[in-house]
Scaffold this active site. Structure first.
Site, PDB file in Angstrom:
ATOM      1  N   GLY A  12       0.784  -1.230   0.000  1.00 41.67           N
ATOM      2  CA  GLY A  12       0.000   0.000   0.000  1.00 41.67           C
ATOM      3  C   GLY A  12       0.817   1.282   0.000  1.00 41.67           C
ATOM      4  N   SER A  13       2.047   1.230  -0.538  1.00 39.01           N
ATOM      5  CA  SER A  13       2.831   2.476  -0.514  1.00 39.01           C
ATOM      6  C   SER A  13       2.230   3.529  -1.451  1.00 39.01           C
ATOM      7  CB  SER A  13       4.297   2.211  -0.854  1.00 39.01           C
ATOM      8  OG  SER A  13       4.465   1.829  -2.194  1.00 39.01           O
ATOM      9  N   ILE A  92      -7.570  -9.472 -11.630  1.00 41.98           N
ATOM     10  CA  ILE A  92      -8.096  -9.063 -12.932  1.00 41.98           C
ATOM     11  C   ILE A  92      -9.589  -8.818 -12.765  1.00 41.98           C
ATOM     12  CG2 ILE A  92      -8.501  -9.839 -15.306  1.00 41.98           C
ATOM     13  CD1 ILE A  92      -5.748 -10.640 -15.419  1.00 41.98           C
ATOM     14  N   LEU A  93     -10.071  -7.716 -13.307  1.00 49.17           N
ATOM     15  CA  LEU A  93     -11.472  -7.334 -13.136  1.00 49.17           C
ATOM     16  C   LEU A  93     -12.252  -7.624 -14.415  1.00 49.17           C
ATOM     17  CD1 LEU A  93     -10.638  -3.999 -11.338  1.00 49.17           C
ATOM     18  CD2 LEU A  93     -11.684  -6.023 -10.275  1.00 49.17           C
ATOM     19  N   ASN A 107      -5.699   3.267 -12.615  1.00 49.98           N
ATOM     20  CA  ASN A 107      -4.758   2.224 -12.178  1.00 49.98           C
ATOM     21  C   ASN A 107      -3.340   2.734 -12.374  1.00 49.98           C
ATOM     22  OD1 ASN A 107      -3.791  -0.417 -11.437  1.00 49.98           O
ATOM     23  ND2 ASN A 107      -3.391  -0.810 -13.607  1.00 49.98           N
ATOM     24  N   HIS A 109       0.501   1.347 -13.164  1.00 50.46           N
ATOM     25  CA  HIS A 109       1.149   0.147 -13.707  1.00 50.46           C
ATOM     26  C   HIS A 109       2.642   0.432 -13.834  1.00 50.46           C
ATOM     27  CE1 HIS A 109       1.448  -3.612 -15.875  1.00 50.46           C
ATOM     28  NE2 HIS A 109       2.213  -2.993 -16.759  1.00 50.46           N
ATOM     29  N   SER A 136       3.096   4.168 -15.372  1.00 51.42           N
ATOM     30  CA  SER A 136       1.997   4.839 -16.066  1.00 51.42           C
ATOM     31  C   SER A 136       0.755   4.801 -15.191  1.00 51.42           C
ATOM     32  CB  SER A 136       1.661   4.115 -17.380  1.00 51.42           C
ATOM     33  OG  SER A 136       2.805   3.938 -18.183  1.00 51.42           O
ATOM     34  N   GLU A 143      -9.850  -3.422 -21.641  1.00 53.54           N
ATOM     35  CA  GLU A 143      -8.587  -3.983 -22.121  1.00 53.54           C
ATOM     36  C   GLU A 143      -7.539  -3.898 -21.012  1.00 53.54           C
ATOM     37  OE1 GLU A 143      -5.028  -3.222 -25.306  1.00 53.54           O
ATOM     38  OE2 GLU A 143      -6.792  -1.932 -25.408  1.00 53.54           O
ATOM     39  N   LEU A 144      -6.964  -5.030 -20.600  1.00 49.30           N
ATOM     40  CA  LEU A 144      -6.020  -5.066 -19.484  1.00 49.30           C
ATOM     41  C   LEU A 144      -4.866  -4.084 -19.703  1.00 49.30           C
ATOM     42  CD1 LEU A 144      -5.116  -6.539 -16.822  1.00 49.30           C
ATOM     43  CD2 LEU A 144      -3.705  -7.984 -18.321  1.00 49.30           C
ATOM     44  N   ASP A 145      -4.680  -3.167 -18.748  1.00 48.34           N
ATOM     45  CA  ASP A 145      -3.607  -2.164 -18.802  1.00 48.34           C
ATOM     46  C   ASP A 145      -3.630  -1.369 -20.107  1.00 48.34           C
ATOM     47  OD1 ASP A 145      -2.691  -3.024 -16.284  1.00 48.34           O
ATOM     48  OD2 ASP A 145      -1.424  -4.562 -17.184  1.00 48.34           O
ATOM     49  N   GLU A 174       6.392   6.415  -8.880  1.00 45.78           N
ATOM     50  CA  GLU A 174       4.960   6.095  -8.769  1.00 45.78           C
ATOM     51  C   GLU A 174       4.318   6.978  -7.709  1.00 45.78           C
ATOM     52  OE1 GLU A 174       3.790   1.969  -8.562  1.00 45.78           O
ATOM     53  OE2 GLU A 174       5.679   1.282  -9.436  1.00 45.78           O
TER      54      GLU A 174
HETATM   55  C1  GAR Z   1       3.318  -0.975  -7.531  1.00 49.33           C
HETATM   56  O1  GAR Z   1       4.609  -1.034  -8.073  1.00 49.33           O
HETATM   57  C2  GAR Z   1       2.277  -0.946  -8.648  1.00 49.33           C
HETATM   58  O2  GAR Z   1       2.693  -0.209  -9.773  1.00 49.33           O
HETATM   59  C3  GAR Z   1       2.144  -2.396  -8.971  1.00 49.33           C
HETATM   60  O3  GAR Z   1       2.166  -3.046  -7.720  1.00 49.33           O
HETATM   61  C4  GAR Z   1       2.964  -2.274  -6.806  1.00 49.33           C
HETATM   62  C5  GAR Z   1       2.150  -2.038  -5.559  1.00 49.33           C
HETATM   63  O4  GAR Z   1       2.966  -1.479  -4.556  1.00 49.33           O
HETATM   64  N1  GAR Z   1       0.949  -2.676  -9.681  1.00 49.33           N
HETATM   65  C6  GAR Z   1       0.833  -3.638 -10.598  1.00 49.33           C
HETATM   66  O5  GAR Z   1       1.737  -4.380 -10.888  1.00 49.33           O
HETATM   67  C7  GAR Z   1      -0.530  -3.738 -11.236  1.00 49.33           C
HETATM   68  N2  GAR Z   1      -0.512  -4.705 -12.289  1.00 49.33           N
HETATM   69  P1  GAR Z   1       2.305  -0.771  -3.287  1.00 49.33           P
HETATM   70  O6  GAR Z   1       1.317  -1.780  -2.665  1.00 49.33           O
HETATM   71  O7  GAR Z   1       3.451  -0.506  -2.382  1.00 49.33           O
HETATM   72  O8  GAR Z   1       1.618   0.467  -3.742  1.00 49.33           O
END
Ligand code: GAR
Length: 196
Positions: A12-13, A92-93, A107, A109, A136, A143-145, A174
């Site tokens: 959850g960062s 996946i939703l 989202n 990614h 991103s 469509e996924l991502d 991010e």
């Molecule tokens: C992040 O790097 C995010 O971009 C990625 O999971 C991590 C979650 O970290 N998401 C995906 O890969 C989605 N397909 P966090 O829990 O510390 O925010």
């Protein structure tokens, strides 16, 4: 004031970065942090920040994705969110869920989309010999991502980088990018954010 629900599966960062940003004259506030994993570190972090939390585990639903998502929607909608932020939500939703929140779900990614949709993005970027990577934020569509890109941030890939090295370089970006996109999106502005 826009009401934001944040969906997580792990540490959850990104959720913390989003929640930390929604103060003062920011046009949004966090109303719920929801996880599909009861032990997700982000749940304790949200509770410590005084944000309402919920857990809807996918496991009891087995392969019944529709039933899991119906439970998700029920819990989410009780919080009356205007915007849904997926922040490391690793399920996946289906189109049913995505259509329910059409135009109001984001989202993050860990790649420079449209490159490297799906998993293991950093390993794939290194393997391909790319000299840059990044993250991103996009609108979620069926469509996924693949939905419209609302922001990107770039970092170099250095000689000898491992996927973990790259993840450690991308993650702080991010944490800057997602709040920047959300602040714009909450005002109805979909102009892409470009960092740094
Ligand atoms: C992040 O790097 C995010 O971009 C990625 O999971 C991590 C979650 O970290 N998401 C995906 O890969 C989605 N397909 P966090 O829990 O510390 O925010």
């Amino acid at each position: 004031m826009k009401r934001v629900a944040i969906l997580i599966s792990g540490s959850g960062s990104n959720m913390v970065a989003l929640a930390d940003s929604m103060t003062g004259d920011h046009p949004a506030r966090p109303v719920l942090v929801l996880s599909n994993v009861a032990t997700a570190g982000g749940i304790a972090k949200a509770q410590a920040m005084g944000i309402a939390t919920a857990v809807v585990e996918h496991k009891p639903f087995g392969r019944d994705r529709e039933a899991f998502e119906a439970a998700l929607i029920e819990t989410l909608d009780a919080a009356r969110p205007d915007i849904i932020c997926l922040a490391g939500f690793m399920r996946i939703l289906t189109p049913t869920f995505i259509n329910h929140y059409a135009g109001r779900m984001l989202n993050i990614h860990p790649s420079l989309l449209p490159k490297y949709k799906g998993l293991d993005t950093h390993a794939r970027a290194i393997e391909a010999g790319d000299d840059e990577a990044g993250c991103s934020v996009h609108e979620v569509t069926a469509e996924l991502d693949g939905g419209p890109i609302l922001g990107q941030a770039r970092v170099p890939i250095l000689p000898g980088d491992t996927p973990d090295d790259l993840a450690a370089r991308v993650l702080p970006m991010e944490h800057r990018l997602y709040p920047a996109v959300l602040a714009r999106f909450a005002t109805g502005d979909r102009t892409p954010v470009v960092l740094p």
